[in-house]
Design a protein around this motif. Structure first.
Motif, PDB file in Angstrom:
ATOM      1  N   VAL A  15       0.863  -1.184   0.000  1.00 44.52           N
ATOM      2  CA  VAL A  15       0.000   0.000   0.000  1.00 44.52           C
ATOM      3  C   VAL A  15       0.898   1.233   0.000  1.00 44.52           C
ATOM      4  O   VAL A  15       1.573   1.523   0.989  1.00 44.52           O
ATOM      5  N   HIS A  43      21.365  12.508   1.723  1.00 44.92           N
ATOM      6  CA  HIS A  43      21.974  12.928   2.983  1.00 44.92           C
ATOM      7  C   HIS A  43      23.044  11.921   3.405  1.00 44.92           C
ATOM      8  O   HIS A  43      22.732  10.871   3.966  1.00 44.92           O
ATOM      9  N   THR A  76       2.875   1.202   3.584  1.00 40.54           N
ATOM     10  CA  THR A  76       3.966   2.200   3.525  1.00 40.54           C
ATOM     11  C   THR A  76       3.419   3.626   3.498  1.00 40.54           C
ATOM     12  O   THR A  76       4.142   4.552   3.166  1.00 40.54           O
ATOM     13  N   ALA A  91      13.643   5.318   4.285  1.00 40.31           N
ATOM     14  CA  ALA A  91      12.429   4.704   3.724  1.00 40.31           C
ATOM     15  C   ALA A  91      12.801   3.500   2.858  1.00 40.31           C
ATOM     16  O   ALA A  91      12.190   2.426   2.958  1.00 40.31           O
TER      17      ALA A  91
HETATM   18  C1  LIG Z   1       9.605  19.066   1.726  1.00 41.98           C
HETATM   19  C2  LIG Z   1      10.359  17.781   1.915  1.00 41.98           C
HETATM   20  C3  LIG Z   1      11.732  17.756   1.738  1.00 41.98           C
HETATM   21  C4  LIG Z   1      12.447  16.573   1.916  1.00 41.98           C
HETATM   22  N1  LIG Z   1      13.791  16.562   1.669  1.00 41.98           N
HETATM   23  C5  LIG Z   1      14.467  15.401   1.740  1.00 41.98           C
HETATM   24  C6  LIG Z   1      15.818  15.336   1.303  1.00 41.98           C
HETATM   25  O1  LIG Z   1      16.394  16.329   0.841  1.00 41.98           O
HETATM   26  N2  LIG Z   1      16.458  14.140   1.400  1.00 41.98           N
HETATM   27  C7  LIG Z   1      15.840  13.008   1.886  1.00 41.98           C
HETATM   28  O2  LIG Z   1      16.479  11.950   1.954  1.00 41.98           O
HETATM   29  N3  LIG Z   1      14.546  13.050   2.274  1.00 41.98           N
HETATM   30  C8  LIG Z   1      13.847  14.200   2.195  1.00 41.98           C
HETATM   31  N4  LIG Z   1      12.523  14.242   2.520  1.00 41.98           N
HETATM   32  C9  LIG Z   1      11.891  13.027   3.081  1.00 41.98           C
HETATM   33  C10 LIG Z   1      11.596  11.987   2.003  1.00 41.98           C
HETATM   34  O3  LIG Z   1      10.918  12.606   0.939  1.00 41.98           O
HETATM   35  C11 LIG Z   1      10.737  10.884   2.603  1.00 41.98           C
HETATM   36  O4  LIG Z   1      11.344  10.397   3.792  1.00 41.98           O
HETATM   37  C12 LIG Z   1      10.547   9.686   1.664  1.00 41.98           C
HETATM   38  O5  LIG Z   1      10.334  10.085   0.333  1.00 41.98           O
HETATM   39  C13 LIG Z   1       9.371   8.882   2.192  1.00 41.98           C
HETATM   40  O6  LIG Z   1       9.141   7.754   1.385  1.00 41.98           O
HETATM   41  P1  LIG Z   1       7.991   6.736   1.806  1.00 41.98           P
HETATM   42  O7  LIG Z   1       7.928   5.714   0.752  1.00 41.98           O
HETATM   43  O8  LIG Z   1       8.182   6.322   3.215  1.00 41.98           O
HETATM   44  O9  LIG Z   1       6.645   7.612   1.820  1.00 41.98           O
HETATM   45  P2  LIG Z   1       5.925   8.355   0.620  1.00 41.98           P
HETATM   46  O10 LIG Z   1       6.905   8.807  -0.384  1.00 41.98           O
HETATM   47  O11 LIG Z   1       5.056   9.394   1.226  1.00 41.98           O
HETATM   48  O12 LIG Z   1       5.047   7.203  -0.041  1.00 41.98           O
HETATM   49  C14 LIG Z   1       3.846   6.776   0.529  1.00 41.98           C
HETATM   50  C15 LIG Z   1       2.816   6.632  -0.583  1.00 41.98           C
HETATM   51  O13 LIG Z   1       1.587   6.163  -0.013  1.00 41.98           O
HETATM   52  C16 LIG Z   1       0.525   6.722  -0.778  1.00 41.98           C
HETATM   53  N5  LIG Z   1      -0.713   6.606  -0.012  1.00 41.98           N
HETATM   54  C17 LIG Z   1      -1.135   7.332   1.047  1.00 41.98           C
HETATM   55  N6  LIG Z   1      -2.338   6.893   1.463  1.00 41.98           N
HETATM   56  C18 LIG Z   1      -2.685   5.860   0.651  1.00 41.98           C
HETATM   57  C19 LIG Z   1      -3.814   4.998   0.583  1.00 41.98           C
HETATM   58  N7  LIG Z   1      -4.839   5.094   1.427  1.00 41.98           N
HETATM   59  N8  LIG Z   1      -3.843   4.053  -0.380  1.00 41.98           N
HETATM   60  C20 LIG Z   1      -2.815   3.914  -1.261  1.00 41.98           C
HETATM   61  N9  LIG Z   1      -1.722   4.722  -1.244  1.00 41.98           N
HETATM   62  C21 LIG Z   1      -1.654   5.673  -0.288  1.00 41.98           C
HETATM   63  C22 LIG Z   1       0.987   8.152  -0.999  1.00 41.98           C
HETATM   64  O14 LIG Z   1       0.296   8.765  -2.056  1.00 41.98           O
HETATM   65  C23 LIG Z   1       2.477   7.955  -1.279  1.00 41.98           C
HETATM   66  O15 LIG Z   1       2.735   7.828  -2.663  1.00 41.98           O
HETATM   67  C24 LIG Z   1      11.775  15.391   2.311  1.00 41.98           C
HETATM   68  C25 LIG Z   1      10.388  15.407   2.462  1.00 41.98           C
HETATM   69  C26 LIG Z   1       9.683  16.582   2.260  1.00 41.98           C
HETATM   70  C27 LIG Z   1       8.187  16.583   2.401  1.00 41.98           C
END
Ligand SMILES: Cc1cc2nc3c(=O)[nH]c(=O)nc-3n(C[C@H](O)[C@H](O)[C@H](O)COP(=O)(O)OP(=O)(O)OC[C@H]3O[C@@H](n4cnc5c(N)ncnc54)[C@H](O)[C@@H]3O)c2cc1C
Length: 503
Positions: A24, A76, A281, A482
């Motif tokens: 997810v 980073h 996720t 992540a």
């Molecule tokens: C402004 C900003 C700057 C950042 N800068 C950096 C940086 O410079 N370097 C760095 O390493 N990290 C940075 N980060 C952090 C980094 O972007 C995140 O830690 C990482 O991308 C998270 O990945 P993830 O897969 O855990 O979550 P996400 O990328 O949020 O993926 C989760 C997914 O779940 C989906 N989702 C949500 N609810 C549902 C549902 N009910 N059903 C199906 N899908 C759903 C979402 O749409 C999303 O696509 C930054 C974040 C932000 C917001």
């Protein structure tokens, strides 16, 4: 948009054959889990992504003046950072330099090439900027030392204030120097608010975060999406459904009596998928908001409490673009040091706008603006804290106008024209993100991360697994954190399958 980001949007409906694993969320955690499973022979994987694009908080937007990253922007750290290795392999590092070999230096030192200017336009001496920041780096380290001691104040805010006041006492500064140093201290607080994505530094601790040594701000050629694309290459389009929000996860076999599969994933637009494993996720903000509705049966109380104690705040990025740069090629950016020394008669900043609880206007939380390596006509401003929350409700025109006035006030010598365009982020209002990234709050208890990430119903019989940046012990808030959690969840499934095949 790159076709690989919308792989399955053209495909209607859910697959006829049940997958073994449903993931997810199609951010980097979901994609790394899928890739790890597929590369190890588990082909029956299905990513269900709510939005019409993959990537989640990796979102590179391309405009006339070049790329801007709405979410993750920098790699980073270098050592033991799998994304740094991946970027090297694919030649995605922008201008590698000797700087990359410089390890263990202060994180904010990267910004010292920026001009630190007061609201009067005066340049703050570089050694003042460095001295105050070095004192605060020491204070940061202290947060780590008292994590397990419940009676100690663990907050970054507490350590910063105490150490800074001691430092001021130990210096024999003039009144003006003290005012400037307090201004630099206030700048560092604003920088930490966005770097920790928190509302107050009195609610945030350094927690168990571990820096990967090496450069902290490594730019990626083509924007951060280039790294994401290189991972996506290994995932067949039929393994992805975009535009498919998940509304409920039935994660216990006995709830699905009569069905051969253990879990059922319900989607918002109708249609269920049965599978053996679910890896969740979604961002922590989404989990916290939907904690009582997303899971059936509801999660154990201890897990819910650990998830809700964790901090998940807000960060806003403001991109201002000009028809041509008004700055010299040596200019790296300008950081705002408030000393309240500005001539009141020349102050044109808007006061009749959204204000924080202490009465300060929202724009007081902007750190400053800096240049972007891959976008020669754009400056990027960062904001955290209460200001970040308030900004999401403002019009682009108001933000652009105010930022222009701020830049003119802090750099009156530059004659800055009005920006041609603005882009800003709204991660908090996004129903599928609900904020920027996680931080360890002072309310967290030792063992919370273990509790959050623990598979259900049990480690011996894992069916429902959790991944995503907030689930990382040492690299929460980052893309590499992540990525690592996706692989960890996939490994639990691989080990369980191997165990079942042996018995
Ligand atoms: C402004 C900003 C700057 C950042 N800068 C950096 C940086 O410079 N370097 C760095 O390493 N990290 C940075 N980060 C952090 C980094 O972007 C995140 O830690 C990482 O991308 C998270 O990945 P993830 O897969 O855990 O979550 P996400 O990328 O949020 O993926 C989760 C997914 O779940 C989906 N989702 C949500 N609810 C549902 C549902 N009910 N059903 C199906 N899908 C759903 C979402 O749409 C999303 O696509 C930054 C974040 C932000 C917001």
């Amino acid at each position: 948009m790159d076709a690989r980001l919308v792989t399955a949007s053209g495909q209607v409906g859910l697959p006829r054959q049940d997958p073994m694993v449903v993931i997810v969320g199609g951010g980097i955690a979901g994609v790394s889990a899928a890739r790890h499973l597929i590369n190890r022979g588990v082909q029956q994987v299905l990513i269900l992504e709510a939005k019409d694009r993959l990537g989640g908080r990796i979102h590179t937007v391309t405009g006339d003046s070049g790329n801007v990253d709405f979410g993750a922007q920098y790699i980073h750290g270098q050592d033991e950072n799998p994304l740094y290795q991946l970027a090297l392999q694919h030649d995605l590092i922008v201008s590698p330099s000797s700087k990359l070999k410089d390890t263990n230096k202060s994180i904010t030192a990267e910004l010292y090439g920026n001009e630190f200017r007061t609201d009067n336009g005066d340049l703050v001496p570089k050694n003042t900027v460095r001295d105050v920041n070095e004192v605060l780096e020491e204070a940061y380290e202290k947060c780590n030392c008292c994590l397990d001691n419940a009676s100690t104040n663990k907050s970054i805010g507490h350590h910063f204030e105490t150490r800074f006041e001691d430092y001021l006492q130990s210096c024999d500064d003039s009144e003006n120097d003290v005012i400037t140093k307090r201004g630099v201290f206030d700048w560092r607080i604003r920088w930490e608010l966005h770097d920790n994505s928190c509302l107050s530094l009195f609610d945030a601790t350094n927690g168990s975060y571990q820096n990967n040594s090496g450069d902290y701000f490594i730019d990626v050629r083509g924007g951060f999406q280039s790294i994401f694309h290189s991972l996506l290459n290994d995932i067949p389009p039929e393994c992805v459904r975009t535009g498919t929000p998940v509304s409920r996860i039935h994660w216990r076999g006995e709830e699905n009596s009569g069905r051969s599969r253990k879990c059922t994933v319900e989607t918002k637009h109708g249609g269920n998928v049965n599978c053996y494993y679910v890896i969740v996720t979604v961002p922590l903000g989404v989990l916290q908001t939907n904690i009582n509705t997303l899971f059936c049966p509801t999660l154990p109380q201890s897990k819910k409490e650990a998830l809700c104690r964790r901090g998940f705040g807000s960060v806003v990025k403001i991109f201002l673009t000009w028809t041509e740069p008004f700055w010299e090629s040596s200019f790296e950016g300008i950081q705002f040091v408030w000393t309240c020394s500005a001539d009141k008669s020349k102050d044109r900043l808007p006061k009749n706008t959204l204000t924080k609880k202490n009465g300060d206007p929202w724009w007081r939380d902007i750190d400053g603006f800096h240049v972007l390596k891959e976008n020669p006509r754009t400056l990027l401003g960062w904001m955290g804290g209460e200001g970040a929350r308030l900004t999401e409700d403002l019009s682009e025109e108001e933000i652009l106008h105010t930022c222009h006035l701020l830049l003119q006030q802090f750099a009156p010598h530059l004659k800055i024209p009005k920006p041609q365009a603005i882009k800003r982020t709204q991660w908090l209002s996004d129903e599928y993100t609900k904020g920027a990234f996680s931080y360890i709050s002072t309310y967290n208890e030792p063992g919370d991360t273990e509790e959050m990430v623990k598979p259900l119903p049990s480690e011996e019989d894992p069916t429902l697994l959790f991944a995503g940046e907030a689930m990382s012990h040492h690299h929460f808030s980052t893309t590499h954190g992540a990525y690592e959690t996706g692989i960890q969840a996939a490994n639990i499934i691989l080990q369980n399958e191997a165990k079942k095949n042996r018995t």
